[in-house]
Scaffold this active site. Structure first.
Site, PDB file in Angstrom:
ATOM      1  N   CYS A 389     -31.108 -85.227 -22.609  1.00 40.42           N
ATOM      2  CA  CYS A 389     -31.986 -85.920 -23.559  1.00 40.42           C
ATOM      3  C   CYS A 389     -32.088 -87.411 -23.277  1.00 40.42           C
ATOM      4  CB  CYS A 389     -31.488 -85.695 -24.985  1.00 40.42           C
ATOM      5  SG  CYS A 389     -31.642 -83.984 -25.530  1.00 40.42           S
ATOM      6  N   GLU A 391     -30.250 -90.001 -23.790  1.00 45.74           N
ATOM      7  CA  GLU A 391     -29.762 -91.064 -24.673  1.00 45.74           C
ATOM      8  C   GLU A 391     -28.421 -91.635 -24.227  1.00 45.74           C
ATOM      9  OE1 GLU A 391     -28.083 -87.370 -26.878  1.00 45.74           O
ATOM     10  OE2 GLU A 391     -29.612 -87.893 -25.410  1.00 45.74           O
TER      11      GLU A 391
END
Length: 593
Positions: A389, A391
């Site tokens: 993802c 992040e």
């Protein structure tokens, strides 16, 4: 017992180390010293009414993915499914068992009364969904699987750069089968391969996660080292639908592994025939692993491939007009290029054109990753990779665990900061427990990288305004940093190199009934759909309750899709928020959190 199978022109193989008689019974556990929350704390948790979000949709997501089958203990005479208080208590007992075990093994002081009070506070915060562990934590924390096999099943994120293909792809398969999403760097450096030679050898496949990984590594080594060609006997793998007692869930049978082996041979042999280059070889081998684990019924695999801007083979991986056969497995990963040199940044328009065409590849700013931790604040980091993802930055063979704070579920500022401390305690404790992979433990011991996240940011800002939210983020970051440093000193380990993030969130925010991360909902009212295996008990419950459902078009014999009408809450829908307003919110989060 795994045995070699004699065939004409082949040799008999010795038993697998993973399934020697008695190995499972004699495995040295990772956690020896257990903790259990006292009676008053347990009663308090059971007195809290579960507050699942989205008019019951959150509870259905919980029952499908995170409620485990409970062991039979007197006076009960049958096995039952966990209810929410059971899950909370299992998780809390697991967290403090890990911390207690670390303190006891390191001969550090352990104050039982103090930690009982901390455990009671954490249990209440989880029960009220002021903060939650990640989905991996809700499902695996406190289970015998973690006590026996270490922390890998508790981690959200992992990453590796492929060089020694058999070893590194074995690591990828291992972490995926533990439920960890994996970032995988694929580069155009050539790979030495040759045709397997000599007598054919047949190996029985052990009925274990380790056994599947071991056999895949064995197959890859036959091509990378030119050793004897190998075949496999799948007769010892439990049939489709059999219950998995370790990780939980149900077996997909041997077919996913058989297909993985067939595809691996096809990919390696196409590379040997010169049909495509090393980037394509590495990407295909990584993607077909993910497809196997998806079908293997552990959880939906998450992968991201990381490549170079100057590598045309990587840039075209999602061009299915050019590579139509990749459509069978290319969908399993996102693809992104790393921006590292001035030339990479200058070439951004080429990436923009590809994004307009099919949405990929994305891009990651490796310069910013290694220089900045928060916006405008230099925090040197050796990380070159990211999780699926994107992040979190990660080093080679590193893992990271996350937790989520739900600000709108907290009664006041004191409850918010308390939830942040407990979220930090959760993540910091997970990193005390080793995994079963030595190369990973080496990185975790140095970095202790964690990610305390916030979800429901869109409605939180609507409730309290941007100025007040900025102040709370700024003060909350200090709370997380301070708690992590205090816990590190007490446990005799270095503080975490990074402590906060905003993850896009998956189903955990649905349990609490808030928007994911900083996302604004696409619609105020929506029809959410949930996939569930036909064999899961929740399917019968939802059918009886009258929820609309239909067979999953991709696997109609195995999976049903249920519809849930939901109200997304107070947050404005995305169409009512300009891209500039969203960008300013993102910048504020990067600066303050």
């Amino acid at each position: 017992m795994s045995v070699g199978v004699a065939v004409p022109g082949s040799s008999v193989i010795t038993p697998s180390k993973w399934t020697e008689p008695g190995r499972e019974k004699t495995r040295d556990p990772f956690v020896h010293h257990r903790f259990e929350l006292g009676g008053a704390g347990r009663a308090a948790v059971r007195a809290i009414a579960p507050g699942f979000g989205f008019d019951g949709f959150g509870e259905c997501v919980y029952m499908r993915g995170y409620s485990r089958r409970m062991p039979v203990r007197a006076p009960e005479t049958f096995q039952r499914q966990e209810a929410w208080p059971d899950t909370v208590l299992r998780v809390v007992d697991g967290v403090f068992s890990i911390r207690k075990d670390h303190y006891k093994k390191q001969r550090l002081p352990w104050d039982e009364g103090y930690w009982q009070a901390q455990a009671a506070g954490m249990a209440e915060a989880i029960a009220r969904m002021e903060f939650l562990p990640p989905g991996r934590g809700l499902f695996a924390m406190g289970s015998d699987y973690v006590y026996q096999r270490g922390a890998m099943a508790l981690y959200n994120c992992a990453a590796i750069s492929l060089s020694d293909l058999p070893h590194d792809l074995g690591w990828v398969m291992d972490v995926l089968m533990c439920g960890v999403g994996c970032g995988i760097e694929v580069t155009p450096e050539s790979v030495a391969m040759c045709w397997p030679a000599g007598h054919r050898r047949v190996y029985a496949v052990p009925d274990s996660r380790e056994g599947w990984v071991e056999r895949q590594v064995l197959l890859l080594r036959s091509y990378c080292e030119g050793s004897n060609p190998v075949e496999f006997d799948y007769g010892g793998v439990r049939p489709e639908g059999a219950e998995l007692l370790g990780m939980g869930g149900y077996s997909a049978g041997p077919d996913p592994l058989r297909q993985l082996h067939e595809r691996t041979r096809e990919v390696c042999e196409r590379y040997l025939r010169g049909e495509y280059g090393p980037t394509r070889l590495k990407a295909d081998l990584a993607n077909i692993l993910g497809c196997c684990v998806v079908m293997g019924n552990v959880r939906r695999s998450a992968e991201i491939l990381i490549g170079q801007m100057s590598d045309p083979e990587f840039l075209d991986l999602k061009n299915y007009d050019k590579h139509p056969e990749r459509a069978q497995w290319g969908w399993i990963s996102n693809n992104s290029v790393a921006l590292e040199t001035p030339e990479d940044f200058v070439a951004m328009p080429e990436i923009a054109a590809r994004i307009r065409a099919n949405g990929e590849p994305g891009f990651i700013n490796r310069v910013a990753i290694q220089k900045f931790g928060r916006f405008g604040r230099e925090m040197p980091d050796k990380a070159r990779l990211i999780n699926p993802c994107a992040e979190l930055p990660l080093e080679h063979a590193e893992v990271c665990n996350l937790s989520e704070v739900f600000a709108t579920r907290c009664r006041d500022d004191a409850a918010l900061f308390r939830a942040m401390r407990y979220a930090t305690l959760y993540c910091s404790t997970v990193s005390l427990l080793p995994t079963h992979r030595a190369e990973t433990n080496n990185v975790v011991a140095r970095n202790r990288r964690i990610g305390v996240s916030i979800s429901g940011i869109a409605e939180w800002r609507e409730e309290i305004g941007m100025a007040r939210m900025t102040r709370l983020l700024r003060d909350g970051y200090k709370v997380v940093r301070g708690e992590n440093a205090r816990l590190a000193v007490e446990a005799g380990v270095p503080p975490s190199i990074r402590v906060t993030t905003v993850k896009p969130s998956g189903s955990i925010s649905q349990l609490a009934g808030v928007s994911s991360g900083m996302h604004f909902p696409i619609y105020k009212y929506a029809l959410r759909r949930m996939r569930a295996g036909r064999q899961l008990p929740i399917c019968a419950v939802l059918k009886a309750a009258g929820y609309h459902y239909q067979p999953d078009p991709d696997e109609p014999e195995k999976t049903l899709v249920f519809d849930f009408p939901i109200d997304q809450g107070k947050a404005r829908k995305a169409a009512d928020v300009s891209v500039w307003e969203q960008a300013l919110l993102l910048t504020a989060l990067q600066r303050e959190w």
